[in-house]
Design a protein around this motif. Structure first.
Motif, PDB file in Angstrom:
ATOM      1  N   LEU A 185      -2.972  -1.972   8.460  1.00 58.11           N
ATOM      2  CA  LEU A 185      -4.402  -1.973   8.739  1.00 58.11           C
ATOM      3  C   LEU A 185      -4.892  -3.384   9.060  1.00 58.11           C
ATOM      4  O   LEU A 185      -4.448  -4.355   8.447  1.00 58.11           O
ATOM      5  N   SER A 204      -7.685  -4.603   8.269  1.00 58.28           N
ATOM      6  CA  SER A 204      -8.340  -5.150   7.072  1.00 58.28           C
ATOM      7  C   SER A 204      -7.314  -5.792   6.137  1.00 58.28           C
ATOM      8  O   SER A 204      -7.629  -6.719   5.397  1.00 58.28           O
ATOM      9  N   TYR A 205      -6.062  -5.307   6.187  1.00 61.97           N
ATOM     10  CA  TYR A 205      -4.986  -5.886   5.379  1.00 61.97           C
ATOM     11  C   TYR A 205      -4.464  -7.167   6.025  1.00 61.97           C
ATOM     12  O   TYR A 205      -4.316  -8.195   5.364  1.00 61.97           O
ATOM     13  N   CYS A 208       0.809  -1.230   0.000  1.00 60.97           N
ATOM     14  CA  CYS A 208       0.000   0.000   0.000  1.00 60.97           C
ATOM     15  C   CYS A 208       0.836   1.272   0.000  1.00 60.97           C
ATOM     16  O   CYS A 208       0.299   2.350  -0.230  1.00 60.97           O
ATOM     17  N   HIS A 264      -4.699   5.806  -1.267  1.00 62.65           N
ATOM     18  CA  HIS A 264      -4.709   6.525   0.010  1.00 62.65           C
ATOM     19  C   HIS A 264      -3.380   6.323   0.745  1.00 62.65           C
ATOM     20  O   HIS A 264      -2.798   7.278   1.277  1.00 62.65           O
ATOM     21  N   GLY A 265      -2.901   5.092   0.767  1.00 74.04           N
ATOM     22  CA  GLY A 265      -1.631   4.788   1.429  1.00 74.04           C
ATOM     23  C   GLY A 265      -0.464   5.523   0.803  1.00 74.04           C
ATOM     24  O   GLY A 265       0.372   6.100   1.505  1.00 74.04           O
ATOM     25  N   ASN A 317      -8.358   1.825  -3.839  1.00 72.90           N
ATOM     26  CA  ASN A 317      -8.564   3.000  -2.994  1.00 72.90           C
ATOM     27  C   ASN A 317      -7.615   2.990  -1.803  1.00 72.90           C
ATOM     28  O   ASN A 317      -7.019   4.020  -1.461  1.00 72.90           O
ATOM     29  N   HIS A 318      -7.421   1.828  -1.192  1.00 68.96           N
ATOM     30  CA  HIS A 318      -6.475   1.705  -0.075  1.00 68.96           C
ATOM     31  C   HIS A 318      -5.057   2.021  -0.527  1.00 68.96           C
ATOM     32  O   HIS A 318      -4.309   2.716   0.176  1.00 68.96           O
ATOM     33  N   TRP A 362     -11.906  -1.287  -4.155  1.00 71.62           N
ATOM     34  CA  TRP A 362     -11.659  -1.064  -2.728  1.00 71.62           C
ATOM     35  C   TRP A 362     -10.161  -1.169  -2.426  1.00 71.62           C
ATOM     36  O   TRP A 362      -9.600  -0.324  -1.736  1.00 71.62           O
TER      37      TRP A 362
END
Length: 155
Positions: free
Chosen positions: A117, A119-120, A55, A81-82, A77-78, A74
């Motif tokens: 994260l 989620s990661y 990311c 953003h990262g 997007n991560h 999705w």
């Protein structure tokens, strides 16, 4: 009626699979890359590649589920953003002040277990950092901060 709606939704889902964001992949590692310029020990380099680089660099290793729309958007997007917050591939282009700030943020976010994260790490268990890895990474970053500060002091 439910059958028609189901068929329509399935068709839309199938068509959506042909719509994909651009991949964040590069054939080469740039000279501006963090690992290239700061030469961390092998253990730290591997940790950064495993837990951060997907990311926070210009070269993501994509998981199988990235082939599914809308999941791929999705993930993209991560990544975007990262990279906006920290891009290890562009490290040497950062000012000394920005480097110091980013290193402080890494220590803070890793210590607070906000990075990587959750989620990661849910799908990338090897990116989950142990207490020892956090200690080693943050210790090395503290040394790097001193090295950068000393190298950039006026003579």
């Amino acid at each position: 009626m439910i059958k028609k709606i189901s068929i329509t939704l399935l068709a839309l889902f199938a068509i959506a699979q042909f719509i994909n964001p651009a991949k964040n992949q590069s054939e080469t590692v740039p000279e501006t890359d963090f690992i290239v310029t700061e030469t961390p020990p092998k253990q730290i380099s591997q940790l950064l590649k495993t837990a951060c680089y997907d990311c926070h660099s210009n070269n993501t290793i994509y998981p199988w589920y990235d082939r599914i729309t809308p999941v791929n958007f999705w993930v993209d997007n991560h990544i975007q953003h990262g990279k906006k917050h920290l891009n290890f591939s562009e490290w040497s282009n950062y000012s000394v002040k920005k480097k110091q700030h980013k290193l402080d943020e890494i220590i803070e976010l890793v210590e607070a277990k906000e990075m990587p994260l959750s989620s990661y790490t849910l799908m990338h268990q090897d990116a989950k950092l142990s207490e020892e890895q956090i200690k080693n990474l943050n210790g090395w970053i503290d040394l790097l901060k001193i090295k950068i500060e000393v190298a950039n002091q006026p003579m």
